[in-house]
Motif scaffolding. Structure first.
Motif, PDB file in Angstrom:
ATOM      1  N   ALA A  35      -2.394 -12.160 -22.970  1.00  0.00           N
ATOM      2  CA  ALA A  35      -1.073 -12.775 -22.825  1.00  0.00           C
ATOM      3  C   ALA A  35      -0.471 -12.471 -21.458  1.00  0.00           C
ATOM      4  O   ALA A  35       0.359 -13.234 -20.963  1.00  0.00           O
ATOM      5  N   GLY A  68      -2.167  -8.274 -24.917  1.00  0.00           N
ATOM      6  CA  GLY A  68      -2.425  -9.483 -25.690  1.00  0.00           C
ATOM      7  C   GLY A  68      -2.720  -9.142 -27.130  1.00  0.00           C
ATOM      8  O   GLY A  68      -2.266  -8.107 -27.647  1.00  0.00           O
ATOM      9  N   THR A  69      -3.527  -9.976 -27.769  1.00  0.00           N
ATOM     10  CA  THR A  69      -3.825  -9.819 -29.193  1.00  0.00           C
ATOM     11  C   THR A  69      -5.320  -9.652 -29.397  1.00  0.00           C
ATOM     12  O   THR A  69      -6.121 -10.397 -28.815  1.00  0.00           O
ATOM     13  N   ARG A  85      -1.159  -6.697 -31.618  1.00  0.00           N
ATOM     14  CA  ARG A  85      -0.757  -6.789 -30.211  1.00  0.00           C
ATOM     15  C   ARG A  85      -1.027  -5.442 -29.551  1.00  0.00           C
ATOM     16  O   ARG A  85      -0.633  -4.390 -30.080  1.00  0.00           O
ATOM     17  N   SER A 115       7.462  -6.665 -24.811  1.00  0.00           N
ATOM     18  CA  SER A 115       6.686  -7.856 -24.487  1.00  0.00           C
ATOM     19  C   SER A 115       5.387  -7.483 -23.786  1.00  0.00           C
ATOM     20  O   SER A 115       5.240  -6.382 -23.232  1.00  0.00           O
ATOM     21  N   ALA A 116       4.451  -8.416 -23.779  1.00  0.00           N
ATOM     22  CA  ALA A 116       3.182  -8.207 -23.084  1.00  0.00           C
ATOM     23  C   ALA A 116       3.412  -8.010 -21.593  1.00  0.00           C
ATOM     24  O   ALA A 116       2.771  -7.169 -20.947  1.00  0.00           O
ATOM     25  N   VAL A 319      -0.068 -14.810 -16.291  1.00  0.00           N
ATOM     26  CA  VAL A 319      -0.191 -15.235 -17.688  1.00  0.00           C
ATOM     27  C   VAL A 319      -1.128 -16.442 -17.781  1.00  0.00           C
ATOM     28  O   VAL A 319      -0.952 -17.410 -17.041  1.00  0.00           O
TER      29      VAL A 319
END
Length: 320
Positions: A35, A68-69, A85, A115-116, A319
């Protein structure tokens, strides 16, 4: 998948968007759908060719940290990681890509309120800052100088030194505007790049965390108190003079210490614990992730141009 590759060492224009096979997680690894990828000073050094003697070659994909994931796991990794995450270290490179395989030992879950993009502004820089101060045996009440305060590593060092009870936290920077922003993060004195500042600046420092190195590094030994410690954590200004040790030896009777510091010497479990604590602190608003700009992955050339021009305060995130 899309990735950014160093086609030719030198200027930022040597970076190019390429299509590469998506990685498969090996045993002990997780696959991260990226991400955000952090753009660090070491990335620009690798791209320039300055670190070719360390084994970096053209065709390399830069990027040492991502968030990210997790989408897949390799043999021996708990499937419960899938869907989580995370922040992850991609090692020396590979982060400028849509997917990254990373050792599960170098992956940290992210709190829901972080947040990422903020994670990659904190992850590597925060841990270097923490363990560099520990390497310097920094103690509450001591004075600290951060040489090169406007990058993500400098910003985190300022915050952690102030949070750790420093009696003064001085920074070097080239911009008056950035100096005011550094004061808001905990700096008490703002100096120019040579280390000069107002009449109220400390006469000397117990600890100097040096991100710049370069030709002027030896002059900063004169700014240390007796028993002072200078820790070099970066070389964004280039290597110091080959004979810089003669300046240190000339101050023999002051018992000064010079040391280098790399995260490669820190146990992975200690790194994960510190990163988890810092991510939680940022989520609570106790640490600030300073993001200069968020750019699409295919604008990596522009990100590196800004880094080379010294225009970045904090961290640029790419990103996909």
């Amino acid at each position: 998948m899309k990735a950014i590759e160093i086609k030719a060492f030198g200027a930022p224009e040597g970076l190019a968007v390429v299509d590469l096979p998506a990685p498969l997680p090996a045993a002990g690894e997780v696959l991260i759908s990226v991400a955000a990828a952090g753009v660090g000073g070491v990335d620009t050094l690798i791209r320039s060719g300055a670190l070719a003697s360390y084994g970096f070659t053209e065709g390399f994909v830069p990027g040492g940290e991502v968030a990210g994931t997790v989408t897949a796991v390799g043999d021996g990794v708990d499937g419960a990681w899938i869907g989580r995450r995370v922040w992850g270290s991609s090692g020396a490179g590979g982060g400028y890509a849509e997917q990254v395989a990373a050792s599960v030992e170098r992956v940290v879950p992210l709190p829901a309120d972080l947040s990422a993009v903020d994670a990659v502004a904190l992850g590597s820089a925060g841990s270097v800052a923490h363990f560099a101060l520990a390497h310097a045996h920094f103690a509450p009440g001591e004075t600290v100088l951060v040489r090169g305060g406007s990058g993500s590593l400098g910003l985190m060092t300022v915050q952690l030194a102030a949070r750790g009870g420093a009696s003064a936290v001085a920074v070097t920077t080239s911009s008056a505007e950035w100096g005011e922003r550094l004061r808001a993060l905990g700096a008490t004195h703002v100096l120019d790049r040579s280390g000069n500042g107002g009449a109220d600046a400390p006469a000397g420092y117990d600890v100097i965390i040096d991100i710049v190195a370069g030709a002027d590094l030896p002059t900063f030994f004169d700014r240390l108190h007796r028993n002072g410690r200078l820790i070099a954590v970066g070389v964004v200004g280039g290597q110091p003079p080959a004979d810089f040790g003669t300046k240190l030896m000339a101050s023999f009777q002051r018992s000064l210490t010079f040391a280098t510091f790399s995260l490669d010497t820190v146990d992975e479990a200690a790194l994960r614990a510190e990163r988890s604590e810092q991510f939680a602190a940022a989520g609570r608003g106790e640490l600030e992730a300073v993001v200069h700009e968020v750019l699409p992955l295919d604008q990596a050339v522009e990100a590196h141009r800004k880094m080379d021009a010294g225009e970045v305060f904090g961290r640029i995130a790419l990103v996909p």
